[in-house]
Design an enzyme around this catalytic site. Structure first.
Site, PDB file in Angstrom:
ATOM      1  N   GLN A 204       0.812  -1.219   0.000  1.00 17.87           N
ATOM      2  CA  GLN A 204       0.000   0.000   0.000  1.00 17.87           C
ATOM      3  C   GLN A 204       0.849   1.275   0.000  1.00 17.87           C
ATOM      4  O   GLN A 204       0.483   2.273  -0.615  1.00 17.87           O
ATOM      5  CB  GLN A 204      -0.941   0.007   1.198  1.00 17.87           C
ATOM      6  CG  GLN A 204      -2.033  -1.045   1.070  1.00 17.87           C
ATOM      7  CD  GLN A 204      -2.973  -1.060   2.261  1.00 17.87           C
ATOM      8  OE1 GLN A 204      -2.798  -0.325   3.221  1.00 17.87           O
ATOM      9  NE2 GLN A 204      -3.963  -1.925   2.214  1.00 17.87           N
TER      10      GLN A 204
ATOM     11  N   GLU B 183      14.615  31.387 -14.585  1.00 19.76           N
ATOM     12  CA  GLU B 183      13.365  31.962 -15.140  1.00 19.76           C
ATOM     13  C   GLU B 183      12.443  32.456 -14.032  1.00 19.76           C
ATOM     14  O   GLU B 183      11.233  32.262 -14.079  1.00 19.76           O
ATOM     15  CB  GLU B 183      12.641  30.914 -15.982  1.00 19.76           C
ATOM     16  CG  GLU B 183      13.468  30.425 -17.134  1.00 19.76           C
ATOM     17  CD  GLU B 183      13.180  31.175 -18.417  1.00 19.76           C
ATOM     18  OE1 GLU B 183      12.265  32.021 -18.426  1.00 19.76           O
ATOM     19  OE2 GLU B 183      13.880  30.920 -19.390  1.00 19.76           O
TER      20      GLU B 183
HETATM   21  P1  FAD Z   1      19.444  35.541  -6.281  1.00 21.42           P
HETATM   22  O1  FAD Z   1      18.576  36.502  -7.002  1.00 21.42           O
HETATM   23  O2  FAD Z   1      20.675  36.067  -5.627  1.00 21.42           O
HETATM   24  O3  FAD Z   1      18.546  34.803  -5.183  1.00 21.42           O
HETATM   25  C1  FAD Z   1      19.096  34.056  -4.090  1.00 21.42           C
HETATM   26  C2  FAD Z   1      17.915  33.592  -3.221  1.00 21.42           C
HETATM   27  O4  FAD Z   1      17.238  34.748  -2.698  1.00 21.42           O
HETATM   28  C3  FAD Z   1      16.880  32.805  -4.013  1.00 21.42           C
HETATM   29  O5  FAD Z   1      16.374  31.756  -3.230  1.00 21.42           O
HETATM   30  C4  FAD Z   1      15.777  33.835  -4.290  1.00 21.42           C
HETATM   31  O6  FAD Z   1      14.486  33.242  -4.424  1.00 21.42           O
HETATM   32  C5  FAD Z   1      15.850  34.683  -3.021  1.00 21.42           C
HETATM   33  N1  FAD Z   1      15.352  36.038  -3.235  1.00 21.42           N
HETATM   34  C6  FAD Z   1      15.846  36.999  -4.083  1.00 21.42           C
HETATM   35  N2  FAD Z   1      15.110  38.111  -4.003  1.00 21.42           N
HETATM   36  C7  FAD Z   1      14.142  37.868  -3.079  1.00 21.42           C
HETATM   37  C8  FAD Z   1      13.051  38.643  -2.548  1.00 21.42           C
HETATM   38  N3  FAD Z   1      12.783  39.891  -2.973  1.00 21.42           N
HETATM   39  N4  FAD Z   1      12.272  38.069  -1.617  1.00 21.42           N
HETATM   40  C9  FAD Z   1      12.489  36.812  -1.180  1.00 21.42           C
HETATM   41  N5  FAD Z   1      13.501  36.039  -1.623  1.00 21.42           N
HETATM   42  C10 FAD Z   1      14.303  36.564  -2.568  1.00 21.42           C
HETATM   43  N6  FAD Z   1      19.977  33.647 -16.802  1.00 21.42           N
HETATM   44  C11 FAD Z   1      19.955  34.245 -18.044  1.00 21.42           C
HETATM   45  O7  FAD Z   1      19.893  35.461 -18.149  1.00 21.42           O
HETATM   46  N7  FAD Z   1      20.031  33.472 -19.172  1.00 21.42           N
HETATM   47  C12 FAD Z   1      20.122  32.125 -19.137  1.00 21.42           C
HETATM   48  O8  FAD Z   1      20.184  31.466 -20.199  1.00 21.42           O
HETATM   49  C13 FAD Z   1      20.162  31.472 -17.857  1.00 21.42           C
HETATM   50  N8  FAD Z   1      20.345  30.113 -17.763  1.00 21.42           N
HETATM   51  C14 FAD Z   1      20.556  29.538 -16.527  1.00 21.42           C
HETATM   52  C15 FAD Z   1      20.961  28.210 -16.436  1.00 21.42           C
HETATM   53  C16 FAD Z   1      21.245  27.638 -15.203  1.00 21.42           C
HETATM   54  C17 FAD Z   1      21.766  26.223 -15.128  1.00 21.42           C
HETATM   55  C18 FAD Z   1      21.065  28.400 -14.016  1.00 21.42           C
HETATM   56  C19 FAD Z   1      21.345  27.805 -12.662  1.00 21.42           C
HETATM   57  C20 FAD Z   1      20.665  29.711 -14.098  1.00 21.42           C
HETATM   58  C21 FAD Z   1      20.430  30.316 -15.334  1.00 21.42           C
HETATM   59  N9  FAD Z   1      20.121  31.684 -15.450  1.00 21.42           N
HETATM   60  C22 FAD Z   1      20.072  32.290 -16.689  1.00 21.42           C
HETATM   61  C23 FAD Z   1      20.119  32.530 -14.246  1.00 21.42           C
HETATM   62  C24 FAD Z   1      18.854  32.430 -13.410  1.00 21.42           C
HETATM   63  O9  FAD Z   1      17.795  33.040 -14.078  1.00 21.42           O
HETATM   64  C25 FAD Z   1      19.167  33.056 -12.029  1.00 21.42           C
HETATM   65  O10 FAD Z   1      20.011  32.147 -11.350  1.00 21.42           O
HETATM   66  C26 FAD Z   1      17.906  33.334 -11.230  1.00 21.42           C
HETATM   67  O11 FAD Z   1      17.185  34.413 -11.789  1.00 21.42           O
HETATM   68  C27 FAD Z   1      18.205  33.661  -9.758  1.00 21.42           C
HETATM   69  O12 FAD Z   1      19.177  34.643  -9.657  1.00 21.42           O
HETATM   70  P2  FAD Z   1      20.432  34.395  -8.691  1.00 21.42           P
HETATM   71  O13 FAD Z   1      21.021  33.077  -8.993  1.00 21.42           O
HETATM   72  O14 FAD Z   1      21.313  35.597  -8.797  1.00 21.42           O
HETATM   73  O15 FAD Z   1      19.834  34.316  -7.231  1.00 21.42           O
END
Ligand code: FAD
Length: 386
Positions: free
Chosen positions: A281, A365
């Site tokens: 289950q 995204e």
């Molecule tokens: P941060 O913005 O620094 O966030 C860190 C943490 O803080 C997260 O948990 C977030 O949710 C939280 N946080 C941030 N602001 C707030 C808020 N106001 N309130 C509460 N929590 C918050 N980007 C592109 O431009 N082009 C691409 O082709 C692309 N490809 C990617 C491929 C991979 C494998 C990866 C890992 C990322 C890619 N990205 C790309 C980037 C991706 O879009 C970013 O990693 C994402 O937008 C988050 O930004 P950051 O990593 O700087 O995290």
């Protein structure tokens, strides 16, 4: 294949054909090697033009050799590609929704003619440079700048985490135009221009079967005709992200479905205590949960496709679907992994690979948190970002 509420019955002949073609492609061309690519940290680059020939890049756009299929057909395609691997769907999303879409929507006629046919066939590869080392969730704080100099622009800055940048022919770089009050514009930057570097980011633990890199811009000169003329401000990159997120909401369902199907098959084959584990289950409860969550997520994206088709889809509705369906796929692929016991951590089975991939899909995204805040603002009228 799981289709608990017979969504198949609503598909037209073209949608079925595209879904079946993509499913067969994934089965024959992707599944046999994808575990190895994941371990090696490589993308099956030989499939880039093959995917183009099959019409997998921006098929929902019209003209320039693009087939203009329904939004549901496009979603079904994303679902099947991500059932193979999120790296594959990311390739199609970046090429189609993040590069071809803005050229199609905001580009000059010359830009469209130069890039769309070649990108549609996969002969040219594009990437989308928005995220910077210090600015991810808040891209409007970007530091990359463009300075007008005669009939050229000079670009300086750095982008990171950019899917496909090391193999791209062209990058759409979003930068602030110093000569226009720091308004954000989209610039088409050929990656072989002087001053462009595209280092690969190695040693990822997620989305391993996808090439990710940086974009360095050091006094890069581009002609004025490389600016996307049809859009100014953050609407440019954000409207592209809405297109891509729509595909991600569909794709995540494919990843969860693939993990579920492996767990279901395993539950009938694997015997413990003298009987298939599917007779216990606890295992049935896990399968019931996965089937239910996958089905409700499928319903959401099918509804979104209708709204998108008639031009009524809002970014907030897309945020809800991206947020819900990716979280669902993250949680359900973990349940599937559990059901496979020790074999569940092997590359011979897909659930752990999907689970690892979902860590990226949950973050890129727009992170799960950011989509929560988008919904919070829609529901209350209060923006809680700052
Ligand atoms: P941060 O913005 O620094 O966030 C860190 C943490 O803080 C997260 O948990 C977030 O949710 C939280 N946080 C941030 N602001 C707030 C808020 N106001 N309130 C509460 N929590 C918050 N980007 C592109 O431009 N082009 C691409 O082709 C692309 N490809 C990617 C491929 C991979 C494998 C990866 C890992 C990322 C890619 N990205 C790309 C980037 C991706 O879009 C970013 O990693 C994402 O937008 C988050 O930004 P950051 O990593 O700087 O995290």
């Amino acid at each position: 294949m799981l289709d608990f509420v017979d969504l198949e019955a609503d598909l037209d002949a073209e949608e079925r054909m595209i879904r079946d073609t993509a499913r067969e492609f994934v089965q024959q061309e992707v599944k046999p090697d994808i575990g190895e690519h994941f371990v090696e940290g490589t993308f099956p680059t030989d499939l880039i033009t093959e995917m183009g020939e099959m019409g997998f890049y921006a098929p929902n756009l019209e003209g320039y050799g693009l087939p203009n299929v329904s939004e549901r057909a496009y979603g079904l395609l994303m679902q099947e590609l991500e059932a193979g691997d999120s790296g594959l769907r990311s390739m199609a999303s970046v090429q189609g929704a993040l590069v071809m879409y803005p050229i199609h929507a905001y580009g000059s006629e010359a830009q469209k003619e130069k890039w769309l046919p070649d990108m549609g066939t996969g002969e040219a590869v594009g990437c989308f440079g928005l995220t910077e080392p210090e600015h991810g969730s808040n891209p409007s704080a970007m530091e990359t700048r463009a300075e007008k100099d005669g009939d050229e622009y000079v670009l300086n800055g750095a982008k990171t985490w950019i899917t496909n940048s090391p193999i791209a022919d062209v990058a759409i770089v979003w930068a602030k135009d110093r000569s226009d009050d720091d308004t954000v514009r989209g610039f088409l930057v050929e990656t072989d221009r002087d001053g462009v570097s595209t280092n690969k980011i190695e040693e990822k633990l997620s989305l391993r079967a996808s090439i990710t890199g940086e974009i360095g811009l050091n006094d890069v000169r581009i002609p004025e005709e490389n600016v996307l003329p049809g859009v100014k401000g953050m609407k440019g990159p954000l409207s592209c992200l809405t297109q891509a997120r729509y595909g991600i909401a569909w794709g995540a369902v494919g990843a969860a479905r693939d993990a579920f199907e492996e767990a279901r098959e395993y539950a009938t084959d694997r015997e413990q205590f003298g009987k298939p584990i599917g007779k216990f289950q606890l295992q049935q409860e896990k399968l019931a949960e996965q089937a239910t969550q996958i089905t409700t997520s499928q319903l959401l994206v099918h509804r979104l496709s209708e709204l998108k088709e008639r031009g009524d889809l809002t970014p907030q509705q897309v945020s809800m679907a991206k947020r819900n369906n990716v979280r669902m796929a993250r949680e359900m692929s973990r349940l599937a992994r559990e059901q496979l016991g020790g074999n569940g951590i092997s590359t011979d089975y897909s659930p752990m690979r999907h689970l690892a991939n979902m860590e990226t899909v949950y973050t890129y995204e727009g992170t799960h948190d950011i989509h929560t805040l988008v919904l919070g603002q829609e529901l209350t009228g209060f923006a809680a970002y700052e």
